[in-house]
Structures are given as C-alpha cells and as structure tokens.
Design an enzyme around this catalytic site. Structure first.
Site, PDB file in Angstrom:
ATOM      1  N   HIS A  92      72.896  33.316 -10.034  1.00 43.03           N
ATOM      2  CA  HIS A  92      72.876  32.099  -9.210  1.00 43.03           C
ATOM      3  C   HIS A  92      74.296  31.545  -9.008  1.00 43.03           C
ATOM      4  O   HIS A  92      74.754  31.379  -7.870  1.00 43.03           O
ATOM      5  CB  HIS A  92      71.992  31.035  -9.869  1.00 43.03           C
ATOM      6  N   GLU A  93      74.993  31.288 -10.113  1.00 46.60           N
ATOM      7  CA  GLU A  93      76.348  30.716  -9.985  1.00 46.60           C
ATOM      8  C   GLU A  93      77.277  31.738  -9.325  1.00 46.60           C
ATOM      9  O   GLU A  93      78.165  31.364  -8.562  1.00 46.60           O
ATOM     10  CB  GLU A  93      76.894  30.271 -11.350  1.00 46.60           C
ATOM     11  N   HIS A 146      77.029  31.231  -5.651  1.00 43.84           N
ATOM     12  CA  HIS A 146      77.885  30.128  -5.186  1.00 43.84           C
ATOM     13  C   HIS A 146      79.339  30.596  -5.128  1.00 43.84           C
ATOM     14  O   HIS A 146      80.076  30.297  -4.187  1.00 43.84           O
ATOM     15  CB  HIS A 146      77.823  28.946  -6.168  1.00 43.84           C
ATOM     16  N   GLU A 150      73.241  26.243  -1.657  1.00 42.10           N
ATOM     17  CA  GLU A 150      72.143  26.689  -2.516  1.00 42.10           C
ATOM     18  C   GLU A 150      71.403  27.879  -1.906  1.00 42.10           C
ATOM     19  O   GLU A 150      70.856  28.707  -2.628  1.00 42.10           O
ATOM     20  CB  GLU A 150      71.166  25.543  -2.804  1.00 42.10           C
TER      21      GLU A 150
HETATM   22 ZN    ZN Z   1      73.154  26.007  -7.392  1.00 38.24          ZN
END
Ligand code: ZN
Length: 502
Positions: free
Chosen positions: A264-265, A268, A294
């Site tokens: 997830h990170e 980003h 997101e």
């Molecule tokens: Zn996030």
C-alpha cells in the site's frame, strides 16, 4: 525570463525549504522521536509550519502572484508555472483570511490533541480525547468560515482532500456501491469460510523486512529514491520524487499485515517517484488529491496484491524467507488474504467489508458537521452504525471510535478518499485490461511492471495538474461510477467462495 518570474521562483524555493523541514520533523516525530522528546519536536514543527504559512500569505507573495497573473505575464509562463500561479493565488486569497494567531493556536491544538488521542486509545478512555475533539471540531468550523465563508462546512472539508468531489457526487457513488454490495456480502458471509489458523506461526520482524524489500522491488518502488522507516501506523512522506519515505509496522505473529502495508505505502511512493520531473518544487508536484492518491496505493494493495497470480512468481522466495509459511499453499494463502469477515478494525479489514468501514466514517463526519451531534454522543453512534453495517459492536472505544488517528489532527473529510480510491480502481482496472490484456495473465507471466508503467504514464506523470474528475475522464472516458468495482467484486468473490448467483 521576466524579473517577476525570477523573484517568484526564488520565493518558491525558500518556501520549499520550510516545507521540507516541516515534513522532516513530522517524519521524525512518528519514526524515531522518543516520547520525552515529542513536545520539543512538536514545538519546532509548529514554528516552521507557521513560518511557511506566513510566507504563503505574505504581501510580498501576493504582489508577485498578482503581477504574474496579469495577462501579458501569464501568457508567457509555461503550463506548470501557470498552474502554480493560479493555484497559489487561489489558496492565498483563502488563507490570508485566516489570522496568523489562529493558525498557530490550531497547529498547537493539533499536536496536543494527537497526544491526547494516543493516551485515550492506550487506556481506551474516550473522555481523555473528547475535550480535544470538541475543540478541533470548533476550530475546523472556524477555519472554514475564514477560508470559505457561507459554504457548507463539510463540503469545504471534502474539497480539501478531493477537489471537485462534493458530497452530492459522493452520496450517489456510495449509495450505488452500498446497494450492490450488501447482497453480495451477505452471500459471502453465509458461505463456508477458510481456516485462518493455518497462518499461525512466528514471523521475525527481521525476515518480514526482507519480504518487504522483495515486494517493494517487485512492484516498482525505487530504493535509490526511497527509504523505509518504522512507526506505529504506516504512512508515506514525500520530500521530492528523489526522496520518498514510507514506514511500516511488524507483528511477529502475523505475516500479512506488514506485507500489505508495504504494498500500500509502496503504491503511494511509486506515485510520488514518477511525477513529471519538470514539476519539481512547484504546486504541480506529487498529487494533492487524496482519492486519486489512495486509488494508486489501493490498486497495488488490492487489485494486484490480493490477486493469486501476483504471488505466483515470488511465493517460493517469500516462503524461503518465512519458513512458517512453508505449509501454506499459494491457494490457501490467497484464500486467507481474501478472507471476508465482519471485523472491528478498518486497517485490518478485507477489501469488501472495508467499504462499510468508510461509509460509516463518512456518515459520522456528516453527523458531526451537518447535524452537530454532541461529541459525547459520538461513541454510541459509532457503535450503532457498526452494528447496522457489520453486525458487530466494539467492546471498547479503542477498538471503536478511537481506532483511527485521522480526527486527532483534524483531518476531517479524509476518510471518503479511501473508498473513492477503490471506486476509481474498478474503473482503472477496466482500462488496464482494455489496453494490456487480462491482469490475471500479466501477473502470472511476471509482467507486473508493465502495469506499474501504465499507471506511471496515465496517472502519476500528471501530479496535481489534473483534478480528480479530469483524471477519471481522461483515463476512462466517462464519469465516475461504482459499477466497475461491483463487477470486480462479484466476479472475484463468486469464484473464491463458489457462490451461486441469481
Ligand atoms: Zn494510503
């Protein structure tokens, strides 16, 4: 280059130094600062962010922006500078209406409130956080009255995180999703569930970090321009496309949490590392729309990371690093990372029930800012909504209303971004498959980086220059809709849970 443009660029550079220091301080506060040193760092952060705020609202800057906005100057600017000048002028006009002492007091209250929230969560005592929350809500309303007088407060807040996505649009998308998803969720919950105990074991943090390095490299996060730290809650902090920091948290009895936080990170981070380099140091850099941001972290985490074929090319390496996974087949692993169950904690939820965790928070924020529900009634309202959507009631506030940090620093209006991100992802998936072919096949062939490059090219490159609605329009050729996400859920979970559809 005109004299004014030169002066503006110099001014911008100086502002960016303040912003870099603020980002560095907050990165440090959440990774390495010891508890006793927290207040000192918080004071320094208030100092530098106030300086930065004063620079962003100064007469000198206003004069420069007005000069550069005059048609004869503006027409000479390149597109990036035109975007930067218009954007900063608009924000400055709003921010100049905020008194500097109010800004500083709000900044101090946010730091105090974060500490109170941590304490409240640790002792599961909402009353420790309640007076701060009350103050933050009042100050947030006050700030909106300064910046956008006469506008509906909650719409102003939503606009700060996902510009152009007002509550009418969000209501419609969430309603569409809720209607389609509830019957599917009920079918999934009635079907036989996998046995989670197969993952029981010991997974040393040191080995989880090696898996994390493998995953980050696999999805395309560059460690030449990236770093990983450790914090209680994973987050991403970007200084420039050349320095993007992510954090993670490791649970030695659970291998999955840190894997998916890393993906997830990392998502980003990949976004921030792949913005057009010409945008560096301008308002176009990175992406200030959190729904779009997101959508990228969650595309990697869910659409790719929770696909069985994502794991096929690397699963034996992961097993070698984490021997307790040796007994878990790829199929069982895949079932476990897609184990749908009603649960209390948003960040640990599967991708289906996750949607309801966000809808709940969206409704809570509406209750706060539209219906002015008193703070002391919020925990009970939270619990009622948990029961309504997820048929489960938290035993305490730490697992209920106190679980997320977002409200502790007044990030009201952020939560809907996560679900907007999921909704956009359903649409992006359709486009990826139209252009590159089935994602199942691409992943099985080990061609995941072709998907990363597609996202780089179509989304990341543009940084902030396209508003969320424009991104959707340019990439998908139509308006946002929850239907593609519903199609993805239906197809995927019908297969996993062998559901019979009517
Ligand atoms: Zn996030």
């Amino acid at each position: 280059m005109s004299q004014k443009l030169n002066e503006f660029k110099k001014y911008l550079k100086e502002m960016n130094q303040y912003s870099r220091v603020s980002t560095l301080l907050s990165w440090d506060m959440y990774t390495l600062t010891p508890k006793a040193g927290f207040q000192g760092m918080a004071d320094a952060l208030t100092y530098f962010s106030t300086k930065q705020f004063l620079m962003s609202t100064s007469d000198e800057l206003m004069e420069l922006l007005e000069a550069l906005s005059a048609p004869e100057e503006f027409d000479q600017l390149d597109e990036t500078m035109q975007f930067t000048v218009s954007r900063m002028k608009r924000d400055m006009e709003k921010n100049r209406r905020i008194p500097a002492d109010f800004f500083e007091a709000f900044s101090q209250e946010k730091s105090a409130s974060q500490q109170a929230w941590e304490e409240a969560k640790r002792s599961s005592d909402f009353s420790v956080f309640a007076p701060h929350l009350e103050k933050l809500i009042a100050m947030t309303i006050q700030q909106c009255e300064y910046t956008d007088p006469g506008k509906e407060v909650y719409d102003v807040l939503l606009d700060q995180f996902e510009e152009g996505m007002d509550s009418a649009t969000i209501d419609q998308l969430f309603e569409e999703l809720k209607k389609g998803l509830l019957p599917l969720l009920n079918k999934i919950l009635a079907a036989p569930q996998p046995d989670s105990s197969i993952l029981a074991g010991h997974y040393p943090a040191s080995e989880q970090k090696k898996v994390q390095a493998l995953l980050l490299d696999y999805i395309g996060f560059s460690m030449d321009a990236g770093a990983v730290g450790e914090s209680a809650h994973p987050f991403t902090s970007g200084f420039s496309r050349n320095d993007v920091r992510i954090t993670n948290h490791y649970y030695e009895n659970n291998p999955i949490s840190a894997m998916f936080s890393a993906i997830h990170e990392g998502g980003h981070g990949i976004f921030a590392q792949n913005v057009n380099p010409a945008f560096e140091g301008t308002a176009a850099d990175d992406c200030m729309y959190m729904g779009i941001h997101e959508s990228q972290s969650r595309f990697f985490e869910n659409i790719l990371g929770r696909n069985k074929n994502f794991w096929l090319p690397i699963y034996d390496k992961v097993q070698a690093l984490l021997p307790d996974l040796a007994q878990v087949s790829p199929d069982d692993f895949w079932r476990e990372i897609n184990h749908v169950q009603n649960s209390l904690i948003r960040t640990e939820a599967d991708e289906v029930t996750y949607c309801f965790h966000i809808i709940l928070r969206y409704e809570m924020e509406q209750a706060i800012f539209r219906d002015h529900v008193p703070v002391n009634e919020l925990p009970a309202l939270w619990n009622r909504k948990m029961q309504e959507y997820l048929q489960i009631t938290p035993a305490n506030d730490a697992d209920g209303i106190l679980q997320d940090m977002h409200w502790s620093d007044a990030s009201f209006g952020y939560f809907p971004s996560y679900l907007l991100g999921n909704i956009y992802d359903g649409m992006f998936l359709e486009e990826v498959e139209k252009e590159l072919g089935p994602v199942d096949q691409l992943l099985a062939d080990g061609r995941i980086q072709e998907i990363t490059k597609w996202l780089n090219r179509n989304i990341h490159w543009y940084g902030s220059t396209r508003l969320p609605k424009e991104v959707i329009e340019k990439v998908c050729g139509r308006e946002a809709s929850a239907q593609p996400l519903l199609n993805y859920f239906t197809k995927k979970y019908t297969a996993i849970y062998q559901l019979v559809m009517d």
